[in-house]
Write a protein that holds these residues in place. Sequence first.
Motif, PDB file in Angstrom:
ATOM      1  N   SER A  14       0.827  -1.199   0.000  1.00  0.00           N
ATOM      2  CA  SER A  14       0.000   0.000   0.000  1.00  0.00           C
ATOM      3  C   SER A  14       0.866   1.256   0.000  1.00  0.00           C
ATOM      4  CB  SER A  14      -0.913   0.019   1.229  1.00  0.00           C
ATOM      5  OG  SER A  14      -1.730  -1.120   1.235  1.00  0.00           O
ATOM      6  N   ALA A  15       2.054   1.124   0.615  1.00  0.00           N
ATOM      7  CA  ALA A  15       2.961   2.272   0.655  1.00  0.00           C
ATOM      8  C   ALA A  15       3.741   2.399  -0.651  1.00  0.00           C
ATOM      9  CB  ALA A  15       3.926   2.134   1.834  1.00  0.00           C
ATOM     10  N   GLY A  16       3.437   1.509  -1.612  1.00  0.00           N
ATOM     11  CA  GLY A  16       4.111   1.583  -2.905  1.00  0.00           C
ATOM     12  C   GLY A  16       5.437   0.856  -2.921  1.00  0.00           C
ATOM     13  N   MET A  17       5.702   0.066  -1.870  1.00  0.00           N
ATOM     14  CA  MET A  17       6.957  -0.680  -1.843  1.00  0.00           C
ATOM     15  C   MET A  17       6.676  -2.110  -2.302  1.00  0.00           C
ATOM     16  SD  MET A  17       8.580   0.746   1.721  1.00  0.00           S
ATOM     17  CE  MET A  17       7.777  -0.400   2.775  1.00  0.00           C
ATOM     18  N   ASN A  18       7.760  -2.811  -2.626  1.00  0.00           N
ATOM     19  CA  ASN A  18       7.625  -4.220  -2.933  1.00  0.00           C
ATOM     20  C   ASN A  18       8.332  -4.997  -1.830  1.00  0.00           C
ATOM     21  OD1 ASN A  18       7.795  -6.838  -3.820  1.00  0.00           O
ATOM     22  ND2 ASN A  18       8.075  -6.255  -5.963  1.00  0.00           N
ATOM     23  N   PRO A  19       7.555  -5.645  -0.969  1.00  0.00           N
ATOM     24  CA  PRO A  19       8.170  -6.295   0.189  1.00  0.00           C
ATOM     25  C   PRO A  19       9.142  -7.402  -0.195  1.00  0.00           C
ATOM     26  CG  PRO A  19       5.851  -6.889  -0.006  1.00  0.00           C
ATOM     27  CD  PRO A  19       6.110  -5.818  -1.013  1.00  0.00           C
ATOM     28  N   TRP A  20       9.008  -7.952  -1.430  1.00  0.00           N
ATOM     29  CA  TRP A  20       9.881  -9.040  -1.832  1.00  0.00           C
ATOM     30  C   TRP A  20      11.121  -8.534  -2.562  1.00  0.00           C
ATOM     31  CZ3 TRP A  20       4.549  -9.167  -2.629  1.00  0.00           C
ATOM     32  CH2 TRP A  20       3.856  -9.979  -1.724  1.00  0.00           C
ATOM     33  N   GLN A  21      11.120  -7.254  -2.838  1.00  0.00           N
ATOM     34  CA  GLN A  21      12.242  -6.692  -3.578  1.00  0.00           C
ATOM     35  C   GLN A  21      12.398  -5.228  -3.173  1.00  0.00           C
ATOM     36  OE1 GLN A  21      11.724  -6.188  -7.806  1.00  0.00           O
ATOM     37  NE2 GLN A  21      13.629  -7.257  -8.243  1.00  0.00           N
ATOM     38  N   PRO A  22      12.893  -5.026  -1.940  1.00  0.00           N
ATOM     39  CA  PRO A  22      12.961  -3.665  -1.430  1.00  0.00           C
ATOM     40  C   PRO A  22      13.951  -2.822  -2.232  1.00  0.00           C
ATOM     41  CG  PRO A  22      13.531  -5.300   0.269  1.00  0.00           C
ATOM     42  CD  PRO A  22      13.450  -6.021  -1.021  1.00  0.00           C
ATOM     43  N   LYS A  23      13.627  -1.561  -2.337  1.00  0.00           N
ATOM     44  CA  LYS A  23      14.537  -0.633  -3.010  1.00  0.00           C
ATOM     45  C   LYS A  23      15.283   0.160  -1.942  1.00  0.00           C
ATOM     46  CE  LYS A  23      11.399   1.341  -5.865  1.00  0.00           C
ATOM     47  NZ  LYS A  23      10.254   0.441  -5.988  1.00  0.00           N
ATOM     48  N   PRO A  24      16.444   0.690  -2.304  1.00  0.00           N
ATOM     49  CA  PRO A  24      17.128   1.533  -1.318  1.00  0.00           C
ATOM     50  C   PRO A  24      16.209   2.697  -0.949  1.00  0.00           C
ATOM     51  CG  PRO A  24      18.204   1.649  -3.495  1.00  0.00           C
ATOM     52  CD  PRO A  24      17.179   0.579  -3.573  1.00  0.00           C
ATOM     53  N   GLY A  25      16.195   3.003   0.327  1.00  0.00           N
ATOM     54  CA  GLY A  25      15.328   4.097   0.754  1.00  0.00           C
ATOM     55  C   GLY A  25      14.010   3.600   1.321  1.00  0.00           C
ATOM     56  N   ASP A  26      13.626   2.358   1.000  1.00  0.00           N
ATOM     57  CA  ASP A  26      12.422   1.787   1.603  1.00  0.00           C
ATOM     58  C   ASP A  26      12.669   1.596   3.101  1.00  0.00           C
ATOM     59  OD1 ASP A  26      11.239   1.656  -0.831  1.00  0.00           O
ATOM     60  OD2 ASP A  26      11.263  -0.532  -1.023  1.00  0.00           O
ATOM     61  N   ASP A  27      11.665   1.910   3.873  1.00  0.00           N
ATOM     62  CA  ASP A  27      11.793   1.710   5.306  1.00  0.00           C
ATOM     63  C   ASP A  27      11.197   0.348   5.672  1.00  0.00           C
ATOM     64  OD1 ASP A  27      11.772   1.716   8.010  1.00  0.00           O
ATOM     65  OD2 ASP A  27      10.427   3.434   8.243  1.00  0.00           O
ATOM     66  N   PRO A  28      12.062  -0.620   5.992  1.00  0.00           N
ATOM     67  CA  PRO A  28      11.524  -1.956   6.276  1.00  0.00           C
ATOM     68  C   PRO A  28      10.652  -1.978   7.527  1.00  0.00           C
ATOM     69  CG  PRO A  28      13.876  -1.847   6.793  1.00  0.00           C
ATOM     70  CD  PRO A  28      13.527  -0.542   6.138  1.00  0.00           C
ATOM     71  N   ASP A  29      10.815  -0.968   8.374  1.00  0.00           N
ATOM     72  CA  ASP A  29      10.035  -0.937   9.610  1.00  0.00           C
ATOM     73  C   ASP A  29       8.702  -0.212   9.467  1.00  0.00           C
ATOM     74  OD1 ASP A  29      11.766  -2.439  11.074  1.00  0.00           O
ATOM     75  OD2 ASP A  29      12.969  -0.707  11.684  1.00  0.00           O
ATOM     76  N   LEU A  30       8.418   0.261   8.264  1.00  0.00           N
ATOM     77  CA  LEU A  30       7.183   1.021   8.074  1.00  0.00           C
ATOM     78  C   LEU A  30       5.927   0.259   8.524  1.00  0.00           C
ATOM     79  CD1 LEU A  30       6.091   3.786   6.690  1.00  0.00           C
ATOM     80  CD2 LEU A  30       5.334   2.195   4.918  1.00  0.00           C
ATOM     81  N   PRO A  31       5.770  -1.009   8.097  1.00  0.00           N
ATOM     82  CA  PRO A  31       4.564  -1.729   8.539  1.00  0.00           C
ATOM     83  C   PRO A  31       4.428  -1.764  10.055  1.00  0.00           C
ATOM     84  CG  PRO A  31       5.673  -2.945   6.803  1.00  0.00           C
ATOM     85  CD  PRO A  31       6.593  -1.823   7.192  1.00  0.00           C
ATOM     86  N   LYS A  32       5.552  -1.976  10.723  1.00  0.00           N
ATOM     87  CA  LYS A  32       5.526  -2.010  12.190  1.00  0.00           C
ATOM     88  C   LYS A  32       5.047  -0.687  12.756  1.00  0.00           C
ATOM     89  CE  LYS A  32       9.286  -5.011  13.286  1.00  0.00           C
ATOM     90  NZ  LYS A  32      10.714  -5.015  13.516  1.00  0.00           N
ATOM     91  N   LYS A  33       5.647   0.384  12.241  1.00  0.00           N
ATOM     92  CA  LYS A  33       5.309   1.713  12.762  1.00  0.00           C
ATOM     93  C   LYS A  33       3.828   2.008  12.550  1.00  0.00           C
ATOM     94  CE  LYS A  33       9.893   3.606  11.797  1.00  0.00           C
ATOM     95  NZ  LYS A  33      10.649   4.267  10.718  1.00  0.00           N
ATOM     96  N   ILE A  34       3.344   1.648  11.372  1.00  0.00           N
ATOM     97  CA  ILE A  34       1.947   1.948  11.071  1.00  0.00           C
ATOM     98  C   ILE A  34       0.997   1.106  11.916  1.00  0.00           C
ATOM     99  CG2 ILE A  34       0.197   1.768   9.254  1.00  0.00           C
ATOM    100  CD1 ILE A  34       2.138   3.008   7.362  1.00  0.00           C
ATOM    101  N   LEU A  35       1.363  -0.169  12.103  1.00  0.00           N
ATOM    102  CA  LEU A  35       0.510  -1.023  12.940  1.00  0.00           C
ATOM    103  C   LEU A  35       0.409  -0.448  14.350  1.00  0.00           C
ATOM    104  CD1 LEU A  35       1.464  -4.641  11.809  1.00  0.00           C
ATOM    105  CD2 LEU A  35      -0.738  -3.496  11.557  1.00  0.00           C
ATOM    106  N   ARG A  36       1.533   0.080  14.837  1.00  0.00           N
ATOM    107  CA  ARG A  36       1.485   0.677  16.178  1.00  0.00           C
ATOM    108  C   ARG A  36       0.539   1.864  16.207  1.00  0.00           C
ATOM    109  NH1 ARG A  36       7.244   0.160  16.414  1.00  0.00           N
ATOM    110  NH2 ARG A  36       7.673  -1.926  17.215  1.00  0.00           N
ATOM    111  N   LYS A  37       0.512   2.632  15.117  1.00  0.00           N
ATOM    112  CA  LYS A  37      -0.365   3.804  15.070  1.00  0.00           C
ATOM    113  C   LYS A  37      -1.830   3.424  15.237  1.00  0.00           C
ATOM    114  CE  LYS A  37       2.194   7.012  12.206  1.00  0.00           C
ATOM    115  NZ  LYS A  37       2.326   7.574  10.871  1.00  0.00           N
ATOM    116  N   VAL A  38      -2.208   2.231  14.768  1.00  0.00           N
ATOM    117  CA  VAL A  38      -3.613   1.835  14.894  1.00  0.00           C
ATOM    118  C   VAL A  38      -3.791   0.830  16.024  1.00  0.00           C
ATOM    119  CG1 VAL A  38      -4.110   2.298  12.474  1.00  0.00           C
ATOM    120  CG2 VAL A  38      -3.395   0.008  13.154  1.00  0.00           C
TER     121      VAL A  38
END
Lengths: 250, 410
Positions: free
Chosen positions: A103-127
């Motif tokens: 949803s954040a426009g990243m590809n979890p199976w092929q991360p690009k430099p600059g992708d924040d791998p912790d984004l899902p965690k951070k967002i889950l905490r927000k909700v």
Amino acid sequence: MLLSVQDLHVTVEGKELLKGIDLEMEYGEIVAIMGHNASGKTTLALTLAGFPQYQVSKGKILFEGEDITSKSIDERARMGMALAFQSPPAIRGIKLGHMISLSAGMNPWQPKPGDDPDLPKKILRKVNLEPEKYLDREVNVGFSGGERKRSELAQIFAMKPKLMILDEPDSGVDIDSLKVLGNSLQEYFRTEKCSMMIITHHRHILQYLKPSRMHILSGGKIALTGSYEELMPKIEELGYERLIKEASNT
Amino acid sequence: MSDEWRKKYRLEALQAVTKRATFGNDIDLSDFVTIPKGERGIDEDVKKKGLEVGVDVEGKKGGTYFQVDHSVLLSQIASRIKGVEMMTTDEALNKYDWLKGYYWKALSVSQDKYTAIAELRQTKGYFIRSAPNEKVEQPIQACLYIGTEGVLQAPHNIIIAEEGSELNVITGCTADSRVKTVAHVGVSEFYVKKNATLVFTMIHSWSDEAYVRPRTGVIVEEGGTFISNYVMIKPVRDIQSYPTAHLVGKDAKAKFNSIIYASKDSIIDLGNRIYLMAEGTSGESIFKVVSTGTSKVYNRGQIIGQNRNTKGHLECRGMILCPTSSITAIPELVAEHSDTELSHEAAIGRLQEEQLHYLMARGIQPEQAIGVLVKGFLDPGLPGLPERLQEEIRAKLALLERKSSPQEPC
Ligand SMILES: Nc1ncnc2c1ncn2[C@@H]1O[C@H](COP(=O)(O)OP(=O)(O)O)[C@@H](O)[C@H]1O
Ligand SMILES: [Mg+2]
């Protein structure tokens, strides 16, 4: 102007479900849509999001001035429109964490430099969904009502949209979850200033997100528009039907 | 081999060289050669293809058997991993006289022309055996690679998990990216002894023009567990296989999991048969398939309940991505005892539009969204599969996801 809906007519399988909706939203504005069951609220949300089964037979939708009436679902989403579904489907085999990355426009199976791998965690905490428990859960599989609504928010937060369409983010949810949802939305609005269209039956969620305008739908049309302060007490006192009737008499 | 004892199998095989198999198209194998022209070493393609089927040639850890065409290039290991031995079947037959008692005992040499040809034109094969009560944690890897055009590879494999042992074998079968028409008729005999567990994972990654007829028999003794994981994602010309498990000992278990991505004009006819022979035995077969292109997929399953307190379940879940492809589920339940409980479940349908739209509403392009859903549908979550391999299969599926509109779709 962020959104402008002009004389929108929608048919599904030959049946006209929306019969001329006019609606506008400014940047950073919160608008509430209310109305009895089957009045066309979800139809409006899905039409705005571009679901092809909802055919626009007349009228148009402008988003940031651009006519998006014939754009596909994903194009609209990438333009900044995000829908939190009233009843999202369960998807086996796809983890919620991955869904958030996608949803954040990243590809979890092929991360690009600059992708924040912790984004899902951070967002889950927000909700308020503990990442340890929810990152690897399959999307909506076996989720309770409240978990579903929070998973929807997590996904659309990740999209960083300009407009959120929240289709009953508060229904079928207990009072604690309601608080969580209200607080997360309020916080998101405060920091991101994104516009929100909230479809709801209850005032509770609106206390977190003061809408500047309310529209009451009835039979596929906007029957009444007014301020939250003006309409909310009347809805609670009279119910939709009597309120609409009395308003049309005066 | 010139051994006298094998003569009877050869004679039996000779009787069966024209015997059509029960299922699948009849393949003429007479044009395929068993003696390739040049010998081939382990080069870059071999390494790459090995990795694709989960076998790391250079891996320092796992025991590895690597057969290219008919030569075994690598069968190091036995000494290196405690509790397991691994060698070619020929070596093993020379070393252990008792092994003759296992040869062609889990299936019959005259089953059909493919078993017959495998005997008459045998080209090596591996022997893997875990010692009694050894819990071998490291997976043993074996790779059968076809590197020459027109080759028929016909290995005869035997795996024995001795009493109380645990063994995990990963086999990859693959072909050089440059070869086209090849044939494979591997025979596999698996023996799971009392209270032993054998997890056997097979990854097939053939060429578009490969004809494949593996023949597998499994015998599981009391309290033993056999788990088979089968994965095929690349196209193939024509594959037909129907491994059969005989649960001969009390409380023995067998479970078959298959994950198939059928593309191009592949013809895929796969299934398993499980005989619940002894009391308390149970068997399960779960088959997941996505079909694209003009592929034709058949999933056969048969469970035969023959004793009291036995249980069996067949499941086929199919997703048809292209209307030009087809999936046929043919489940058979045979109850030969009143105290057996057998069930089957088959659901075949197209990609769920509701799910596709849901993903698109997150801004995901439809091609990628289809890939994500296909991957999710096939995602292994296979029990008994080591995490490393699980991840490898996921990575392979992710390839579908990345390629988006999974390969040339329809
Ligand atoms: N895909 C559809 N096909 C046929 N009828 C539909 C479809 N979607 C909605 N409707 C009908 O349109 C009306 C409005 O539905 P909906 O927009 O879901 O109402 P609300 O969200 O206000 O409860 C209902 O009568 C509903 O049955
Ligand atoms: Mg609704």
